[in-house]
Design a protein around this motif. Sequence first.
Motif, short mmCIF file in Angstrom:
data_model
loop_
_atom_site.label_atom_id
_atom_site.label_comp_id
_atom_site.label_asym_id
_atom_site.label_seq_id
_atom_site.Cartn_x
_atom_site.Cartn_y
_atom_site.Cartn_z
N LYS A 83 0.76 -1.18 0.03
CA LYS A 83 0.00 0.04 -0.02
C LYS A 83 0.89 1.36 -0.02
O LYS A 83 0.42 2.24 -0.66
N TYR A 84 1.99 1.13 0.70
CA TYR A 84 2.79 2.21 0.99
C TYR A 84 3.45 2.61 -0.61
O TYR A 84 3.47 4.00 -1.05
N PHE A 85 3.93 1.57 -1.37
CA PHE A 85 4.45 1.79 -2.49
C PHE A 85 3.85 2.20 -3.86
O PHE A 85 3.92 3.01 -4.54
N ARG A 86 2.34 1.64 -3.49
CA ARG A 86 1.25 2.22 -4.53
C ARG A 86 0.91 3.66 -4.28
O ARG A 86 1.02 4.31 -5.37
N LEU A 87 1.02 4.13 -3.08
CA LEU A 87 0.76 5.48 -2.85
C LEU A 87 2.29 6.38 -3.41
O LEU A 87 1.88 7.48 -4.07
N ILE A 88 3.33 5.85 -3.11
CA ILE A 88 4.44 6.41 -3.81
C ILE A 88 4.24 6.49 -5.11
O ILE A 88 4.76 7.57 -5.74
N ASP A 89 3.94 5.63 -5.76
CA ASP A 89 3.68 5.29 -7.41
C ASP A 89 3.02 6.32 -7.92
O ASP A 89 3.14 7.15 -8.76
N LYS A 90 1.64 6.82 -7.17
CA LYS A 90 0.69 7.69 -7.30
C LYS A 90 1.17 8.89 -7.35
O LYS A 90 1.10 9.84 -8.24
N LEU A 91 1.87 9.42 -6.15
CA LEU A 91 2.53 10.64 -5.90
C LEU A 91 3.57 10.80 -7.23
O LEU A 91 3.70 12.03 -7.62
N GLU A 92 4.39 9.90 -7.51
CA GLU A 92 5.32 10.20 -8.50
C GLU A 92 4.41 10.42 -9.73
O GLU A 92 5.16 11.30 -10.63
N ASP A 93 3.65 9.91 -10.20
CA ASP A 93 2.79 9.90 -11.43
C ASP A 93 2.30 11.32 -11.67
O ASP A 93 2.38 11.81 -12.57
N LYS A 94 1.76 11.77 -10.42
CA LYS A 94 1.15 13.19 -10.26
C LYS A 94 2.42 14.23 -10.45
O LYS A 94 2.24 15.30 -11.11
N ASN A 95 3.67 13.82 -10.06
CA ASN A 95 4.64 14.95 -10.21
C ASN A 95 5.41 14.87 -11.46
O ASN A 95 5.68 15.95 -11.95
N LEU A 96 5.08 13.62 -12.17
CA LEU A 96 5.50 13.76 -13.55
C LEU A 96 4.44 14.43 -14.59
O LEU A 96 4.92 14.50 -15.62
N ASN A 98 1.44 17.09 -16.11
CA ASN A 98 1.63 18.60 -16.53
C ASN A 98 0.86 19.49 -15.60
O ASN A 98 1.00 20.46 -15.54
N GLY A 99 0.22 18.76 -14.64
CA GLY A 99 -0.32 19.70 -13.76
C GLY A 99 0.33 20.74 -12.55
O GLY A 99 1.46 20.09 -12.50
N HIS A 100 -0.14 21.46 -12.26
CA HIS A 100 0.46 22.23 -11.07
C HIS A 100 0.44 21.69 -9.66
O HIS A 100 1.15 22.15 -8.76
N ASP A 101 -0.44 20.81 -9.51
CA ASP A 101 -0.62 20.07 -8.24
C ASP A 101 0.47 18.93 -7.79
O ASP A 101 0.35 17.66 -7.92
N LYS A 102 1.67 19.33 -7.43
CA LYS A 102 2.58 18.47 -7.36
C LYS A 102 2.67 18.00 -5.75
O LYS A 102 2.02 18.76 -4.72
N LYS A 103 3.22 16.80 -5.44
CA LYS A 103 3.14 16.21 -4.25
C LYS A 103 4.67 16.00 -3.58
O LYS A 103 5.42 14.93 -3.81
N PRO A 104 5.13 17.08 -3.12
CA PRO A 104 6.53 17.03 -2.41
C PRO A 104 6.45 15.80 -1.23
O PRO A 104 5.41 15.80 -0.28
N VAL A 105 7.55 15.21 -1.10
CA VAL A 105 7.45 13.92 0.06
C VAL A 105 9.09 14.21 0.70
O VAL A 105 10.22 14.20 -0.11
N MET A 198 23.79 9.79 3.01
CA MET A 198 22.97 10.42 3.96
C MET A 198 21.95 11.05 3.30
O MET A 198 20.99 11.29 4.21
N ALA A 199 22.12 11.63 2.24
CA ALA A 199 20.91 12.24 1.64
C ALA A 199 20.77 12.06 0.18
O ALA A 199 21.91 12.06 -0.55
N ILE A 200 19.56 12.11 -0.21
CA ILE A 200 19.46 11.89 -1.83
C ILE A 200 18.08 12.78 -2.09
O ILE A 200 17.34 12.84 -1.51
N ARG A 201 18.34 13.14 -3.32
CA ARG A 201 17.24 14.00 -3.88
C ARG A 201 16.87 13.09 -5.22
O ARG A 201 17.61 12.91 -6.23
N PHE A 202 15.78 12.32 -4.89
CA PHE A 202 15.32 11.53 -5.98
C PHE A 202 14.58 12.37 -7.07
O PHE A 202 14.62 11.59 -8.52
N SER A 203 14.02 13.39 -6.86
CA SER A 203 13.53 14.20 -7.93
C SER A 203 13.21 15.41 -7.33
O SER A 203 13.63 15.97 -6.23
#
Length: 277
Positions: A83-96, A98-105, A198-203
Amino acid sequence: MSTSKAEIKVAILDLYDGIANEGMRGFREILERYKAKHGLNLTYEVFDVRRKAQVPGLGFDAYISSGGPGSPIDSEGTEWEKKYFRLIDKLEDKNLGNGHDKKPVFFVCHSFQLMCRKYGLGEIGLRRSPSFGILPVHLTDAGKHDQVFENLHDPFYTVDSRSWQVINPDMSRFEQLGMKLLALEKKRPHVDLPRAMMAIRFSEYFFATQFHPEADPIGVKGMLLREEKKEEVINEHGEAKYREMLERLDDPDKIAHTQNTIIPNFLDAALLRVEKV
């Protein structure tokens, strides 16, 4: 609180599995301070991801995913993790999109390790002994130019609390995915062991630390004074280093500064764009 301001909603993903911790208090206090400082109409909701398999929907403006106990490998295939990774995938899709509604994590420690496993960024394994204490973190060249680390020294001090770790970054994988390694653990010239990432920017919208930027002096002091933690730190770092850690708690340039800088910098990018007067 001005009702003319848009409501800003933050989801906190609790991965502590019901184990007592200081992290959740740290996140709440940072959000409360941030809300007061900027006069925001900000609310947050906590989701018990591991114990109750709760995950938020997409209706939040930002997400914070916590640390937690245990193996970041053994949970593979569990219901909560799916369930956690399904959420992450949905947030990632949203961020990829064209909409303005981005989802920072913002992903912390255990969440960092899960995400490194998801993307195949390095080797995940148990440390030779647990790491706990107030320790220096060194920025890479990319980290020195990242907005989240603005106004921090190099190295800066933070709370490191890990039994597991991600080491040996696969830089070709980083390059392939367009991800950036931003920080490494302290240099240990006397120990022939790889330094943990110790720190990564995934996107642009996904940021992660393997340390605990939410930790504050009060919580850490309580832990360091507990007999079993004291013994653990002395066994790993020696008594002089243990005493130095206690002294560092009183230094406003150390973990207090880190707590007041990293997550607020993330929130600046994540939330201030949302606010409408």
